[in-house]
Scaffold this active site. Structure first.
Site, PDB file in Angstrom:
ATOM      1  N   GLU A 289      63.573   1.545 -66.515  1.00 19.06           N
ATOM      2  CA  GLU A 289      64.605   2.077 -65.616  1.00 19.06           C
ATOM      3  C   GLU A 289      64.591   3.607 -65.583  1.00 19.06           C
ATOM      4  O   GLU A 289      64.716   4.218 -64.519  1.00 19.06           O
ATOM      5  CB  GLU A 289      65.981   1.582 -66.062  1.00 19.06           C
TER       6      GLU A 289
ATOM      7  N   GLU B  87      61.671   8.298 -58.661  1.00 18.78           N
ATOM      8  CA  GLU B  87      62.472   8.483 -57.454  1.00 18.78           C
ATOM      9  C   GLU B  87      62.830   9.948 -57.254  1.00 18.78           C
ATOM     10  O   GLU B  87      62.784  10.472 -56.120  1.00 18.78           O
ATOM     11  CB  GLU B  87      63.743   7.629 -57.537  1.00 18.78           C
TER      12      GLU B  87
END
Length: 237
Positions: free
Chosen positions: A67, A74
């Site tokens: 994660e 991103e």
């Protein structure tokens, strides 16, 4: 030396700041935090052995790492390509796939490690015997273990299927086992099996109950550890 220590402490600060950013901005991280906390609490309640804890902790760390890396990807993609671009979408999708694979693997590990003991606990709540949730056929009375010494001081053991009556001395000593055979027998038992270390047997010659001795505390502790790793309930009076 001092500058080195200061730089290391500063590095830990950066790392925790990044972790907090993930928790604060990513909804998936909230789910990870909730599930991780729940797994730790249930694991403590079930009394999992150290080997299972090691697997669970590595699995939890794997999901969090995936994660965090996905969030970093991103951020870098948004910085490099503020406008929409097909390759930017690919980068984000691949990062999300890594998180998905890690999460699915974590679910599988959790079910394999925590499923059997949790089902056994739930069976006890609803008044079912542990055997109701086992994959192997076992007696509802569980298994019984006996120990005694022979003339040369050697310890012998027996593991028999539980019954609703007292075993006789002849029954118990009919098929003696050595310590290694007992260890192997415990390792082959079903998860959640109950093993009762029985102290008294019936001597048919005298018609009286006799007390069988227990081996040293070291041996008893060793067998308890093996039973705990196998998730076998070993009861010692």
């Amino acid at each position: 030396m001092k500058p080195f220590l200061v730089s290391r402490i500063r590095s830990f600060g950066y790392a925790f700041r990044g972790w907090w950013h993930v928790i604060r901005t990513q909804q998936n991280a909230w789910i990870h935090a909730t599930v991780s906390t729940a797994v730790l609490i249930v694991g403590l309640w079930l009394g999992l052995p150290p080997r299972d804890w090691a697997v669970l902790l590595v699995t939890i760390a794997m999901v969090w790492a995936a994660e965090i890396i996905n969030t970093a990807i991103e951020a870098v993609v948004d910085l490099a390509s503020p406008a929409k671009h097909p390759l930017a979408k690919v980068g984000k999708d691949v990062g999300a796939a890594a998180v998905l694979i890690a999460a699915l693997a974590a679910i599988g590990v959790g079910l394999l490690i925590m499923g059997p003991p949790l089902l056994s606990k739930m069976g006890n709540w609803f008044g079912e015997t542990p055997g109701a949730v086992r994959s192997e056929a076992t007696a509802f009375k569980g298994m019984e273990m006996y120990s005694w010494q022979i003339g040369a001081g050697e310890w012998q053991y027996a593991i028999l299927t539980g019954t609703n009556r007292n075993k006789t001395l002849d029954e118990v000593q009919a098929a003696p086992l050595d310590l290694q055979s007992v260890k192997d027998a415990i390792r082959e038992m079903a998860v959640g099996e109950s093993l009762f270390w029985v102290h008294n047997v019936l001597d048919t010659r005298s018609g009286q109950m006799v007390a069988l001795p227990f081996p040293s505390e070291t041996v008893m502790h060793e067998l308890q550890e093996i039973a705990r790793e196998k998730q076998v309930d070993l009861y010692i009076p």
